[in-house]
Design a protein around this motif. Structure first.
Motif, PDB file in Angstrom:
ATOM      1  N   GLU A  27      -5.990 -33.873 -15.341  1.00 27.27           N
ATOM      2  CA  GLU A  27      -5.994 -34.981 -16.293  1.00 27.27           C
ATOM      3  C   GLU A  27      -4.639 -35.659 -16.425  1.00 27.27           C
ATOM      4  O   GLU A  27      -4.554 -36.769 -16.933  1.00 27.27           O
ATOM      5  CB  GLU A  27      -6.346 -34.521 -17.708  1.00 27.27           C
ATOM      6  CG  GLU A  27      -7.452 -33.606 -17.953  1.00 27.27           C
ATOM      7  CD  GLU A  27      -7.189 -32.124 -17.891  1.00 27.27           C
ATOM      8  OE1 GLU A  27      -6.083 -31.676 -17.557  1.00 27.27           O
ATOM      9  OE2 GLU A  27      -8.140 -31.390 -18.164  1.00 27.27           O
ATOM     10  N   GLN A  28      -3.592 -35.000 -16.000  1.00 32.17           N
ATOM     11  CA  GLN A  28      -2.257 -35.507 -16.316  1.00 32.17           C
ATOM     12  C   GLN A  28      -1.403 -35.673 -15.070  1.00 32.17           C
ATOM     13  O   GLN A  28      -1.275 -34.753 -14.263  1.00 32.17           O
ATOM     14  CB  GLN A  28      -1.578 -34.549 -17.287  1.00 32.17           C
ATOM     15  CG  GLN A  28      -0.324 -35.102 -17.885  1.00 32.17           C
ATOM     16  CD  GLN A  28       0.162 -34.232 -19.033  1.00 32.17           C
ATOM     17  OE1 GLN A  28      -0.386 -33.178 -19.319  1.00 32.17           O
ATOM     18  NE2 GLN A  28       1.195 -34.688 -19.697  1.00 32.17           N
ATOM     19  N   ILE A  67      -5.938 -44.854 -12.783  1.00 34.29           N
ATOM     20  CA  ILE A  67      -6.393 -43.468 -12.944  1.00 34.29           C
ATOM     21  C   ILE A  67      -5.565 -42.746 -13.998  1.00 34.29           C
ATOM     22  O   ILE A  67      -6.095 -42.090 -14.885  1.00 34.29           O
ATOM     23  CB  ILE A  67      -6.335 -42.730 -11.589  1.00 34.29           C
ATOM     24  CG1 ILE A  67      -7.265 -43.432 -10.590  1.00 34.29           C
ATOM     25  CG2 ILE A  67      -6.720 -41.258 -11.748  1.00 34.29           C
ATOM     26  CD1 ILE A  67      -7.103 -42.992  -9.165  1.00 34.29           C
ATOM     27  N   TRP A  68      -4.238 -42.867 -13.869  1.00 30.29           N
ATOM     28  CA  TRP A  68      -3.313 -42.286 -14.853  1.00 30.29           C
ATOM     29  C   TRP A  68      -2.355 -43.388 -15.299  1.00 30.29           C
ATOM     30  O   TRP A  68      -1.450 -43.766 -14.552  1.00 30.29           O
ATOM     31  CB  TRP A  68      -2.509 -41.137 -14.250  1.00 30.29           C
ATOM     32  CG  TRP A  68      -3.324 -39.963 -13.824  1.00 30.29           C
ATOM     33  CD1 TRP A  68      -3.988 -39.090 -14.627  1.00 30.29           C
ATOM     34  CD2 TRP A  68      -3.554 -39.521 -12.487  1.00 30.29           C
ATOM     35  NE1 TRP A  68      -4.613 -38.130 -13.877  1.00 30.29           N
ATOM     36  CE2 TRP A  68      -4.358 -38.371 -12.553  1.00 30.29           C
ATOM     37  CE3 TRP A  68      -3.147 -39.975 -11.234  1.00 30.29           C
ATOM     38  CZ2 TRP A  68      -4.763 -37.676 -11.428  1.00 30.29           C
ATOM     39  CZ3 TRP A  68      -3.549 -39.286 -10.106  1.00 30.29           C
ATOM     40  CH2 TRP A  68      -4.355 -38.152 -10.210  1.00 30.29           C
ATOM     41  N   PRO A  69      -2.520 -43.934 -16.506  1.00 27.37           N
ATOM     42  CA  PRO A  69      -1.627 -44.996 -16.976  1.00 27.37           C
ATOM     43  C   PRO A  69      -0.146 -44.604 -16.982  1.00 27.37           C
ATOM     44  O   PRO A  69       0.723 -45.464 -16.933  1.00 27.37           O
ATOM     45  CB  PRO A  69      -2.123 -45.274 -18.400  1.00 27.37           C
ATOM     46  CG  PRO A  69      -3.566 -44.869 -18.364  1.00 27.37           C
ATOM     47  CD  PRO A  69      -3.627 -43.692 -17.429  1.00 27.37           C
ATOM     48  N   ALA A  70       0.147 -43.313 -16.994  1.00 26.76           N
ATOM     49  CA  ALA A  70       1.545 -42.863 -16.941  1.00 26.76           C
ATOM     50  C   ALA A  70       2.223 -43.275 -15.635  1.00 26.76           C
ATOM     51  O   ALA A  70       3.454 -43.304 -15.548  1.00 26.76           O
ATOM     52  CB  ALA A  70       1.616 -41.344 -17.095  1.00 26.76           C
ATOM     53  N   ALA A  71       1.438 -43.614 -14.619  1.00 26.07           N
ATOM     54  CA  ALA A  71       2.003 -44.008 -13.327  1.00 26.07           C
ATOM     55  C   ALA A  71       2.728 -45.346 -13.404  1.00 26.07           C
ATOM     56  O   ALA A  71       3.542 -45.659 -12.529  1.00 26.07           O
ATOM     57  CB  ALA A  71       0.897 -44.095 -12.283  1.00 26.07           C
ATOM     58  N   ASN A  72       2.469 -46.135 -14.436  1.00 27.39           N
ATOM     59  CA  ASN A  72       3.041 -47.475 -14.549  1.00 27.39           C
ATOM     60  C   ASN A  72       4.552 -47.474 -14.335  1.00 27.39           C
ATOM     61  O   ASN A  72       5.067 -48.116 -13.431  1.00 27.39           O
ATOM     62  CB  ASN A  72       2.687 -48.074 -15.920  1.00 27.39           C
ATOM     63  CG  ASN A  72       3.042 -49.533 -16.020  1.00 27.39           C
ATOM     64  OD1 ASN A  72       3.974 -50.017 -15.392  1.00 27.39           O
ATOM     65  ND2 ASN A  72       2.295 -50.256 -16.827  1.00 27.39           N
ATOM     66  N   HIS A 111      -0.727 -52.644  -8.655  1.00 30.12           N
ATOM     67  CA  HIS A 111       0.010 -52.387  -9.901  1.00 30.12           C
ATOM     68  C   HIS A 111       0.007 -53.655 -10.748  1.00 30.12           C
ATOM     69  O   HIS A 111       0.242 -54.751 -10.239  1.00 30.12           O
ATOM     70  CB  HIS A 111       1.444 -51.959  -9.588  1.00 30.12           C
ATOM     71  CG  HIS A 111       2.183 -51.441 -10.778  1.00 30.12           C
ATOM     72  ND1 HIS A 111       2.704 -52.271 -11.739  1.00 30.12           N
ATOM     73  CD2 HIS A 111       2.468 -50.182 -11.163  1.00 30.12           C
ATOM     74  CE1 HIS A 111       3.287 -51.541 -12.669  1.00 30.12           C
ATOM     75  NE2 HIS A 111       3.160 -50.265 -12.344  1.00 30.12           N
ATOM     76  N   PRO A 112      -0.235 -53.544 -12.058  1.00 28.38           N
ATOM     77  CA  PRO A 112      -0.364 -54.746 -12.892  1.00 28.38           C
ATOM     78  C   PRO A 112       0.947 -55.480 -13.178  1.00 28.38           C
ATOM     79  O   PRO A 112       0.919 -56.657 -13.530  1.00 28.38           O
ATOM     80  CB  PRO A 112      -0.967 -54.200 -14.199  1.00 28.38           C
ATOM     81  CG  PRO A 112      -0.545 -52.777 -14.247  1.00 28.38           C
ATOM     82  CD  PRO A 112      -0.501 -52.318 -12.815  1.00 28.38           C
ATOM     83  N   ASP A 113       2.088 -54.822 -13.040  1.00 22.91           N
ATOM     84  CA  ASP A 113       3.353 -55.456 -13.417  1.00 22.91           C
ATOM     85  C   ASP A 113       4.500 -54.855 -12.605  1.00 22.91           C
ATOM     86  O   ASP A 113       5.412 -54.250 -13.152  1.00 22.91           O
ATOM     87  CB  ASP A 113       3.591 -55.254 -14.915  1.00 22.91           C
ATOM     88  CG  ASP A 113       4.783 -56.044 -15.428  1.00 22.91           C
ATOM     89  OD1 ASP A 113       5.180 -57.024 -14.765  1.00 22.91           O
ATOM     90  OD2 ASP A 113       5.337 -55.665 -16.480  1.00 22.91           O
TER      91      ASP A 113
END
Length: 198
Positions: free
Chosen positions: A55-56, A113-118, A135-137
């Motif tokens: 999950e993380q 999948i994991w927003p922490a990847a941002n 990637h969004p940004d």
């Protein structure tokens, strides 16, 4: 390999099938090597698989292998390593994938999948120049917007001709010629194998 790691290895092999290129156990940790084209599918499986439940995303980092093992490395230059944790099942795994093109490295983003990847992906882009497709940004996070190059690439020059500082009189960041002497503060220590000094 401990029975716990063996069970995890069996689960990984069953879940990933032919997407698993290589599975390595070293110092009690498993590393799964996959193709960059399979990153999103594999990460989705690892997060949602019943016997996996990673999950993380703990960390995502890039590696430049250009000078690995004194230039004897024959593989691709840039890799991305994903460090995953299953909180519910209490196990960890590392996923490693190599960018196909050394001149313009691209890896699919796992931000969905994991927003922490941002932020991790932005950091790898800024410091290594790896583009995370989807990637969004994707923009610089640590270096100045006008900075040319990527500082963690092993081909990046260690010295420059300009430095950046804030000028309180002009109330902005300015570029000026380097005002320090060039020097290397890191001592080079060469140890012969088998000789221990105490």
């Amino acid at each position: 390999m401990s029975p716990r790691l063996e069970n995890l290895a069996v689960s990984l092999k069953a879940a990933l099938g032919d997407k698993l290129q290589r599975l390595v156990e070293h110092v009690g940790e498993l590393t799964v090597e996959i193709a960059s084209t399979d990153v999103v599918a594999v990460c989705q499986t690892l997060r949602d698989g019943a016997g996996l439940k990673f999950e993380q995303l703990i960390d995502l980092c890039a590696v430049d292998y250009s000078q690995y093992k004194d230039g004897r490395w024959q593989g691709r230059r840039y890799a991305v390593a994903y460090h995953l944790l299953s909180v519910s099942l209490n196990h960890r795994v590392r996923i490693k994938t190599f960018a196909i093109d050394d001149d313009f490295p691209v890896i699919p983003s796992v931000n969905e999948i994991w927003p922490a990847a941002n932020w991790f992906e932005r950091e790898a882009f800024d410091l290594f120049g790896i583009v995370f497709d989807g990637h969004p940004d994707l923009r610089r996070i640590l270096t100045d917007y006008g900075f040319v190059g990527h500082p963690f690439r092993k081909d990046f020059p260690m010295v420059g001709e300009v430095e950046v500082r804030y000028d309180p009189d002009q109330q902005r960041v300015i570029y000026q010629p380097v005002s320090i002497e060039l020097r290397n503060n890191v001592p080079r220590i060469i140890r012969e194998e088998g000789i221990h000094r105490g």
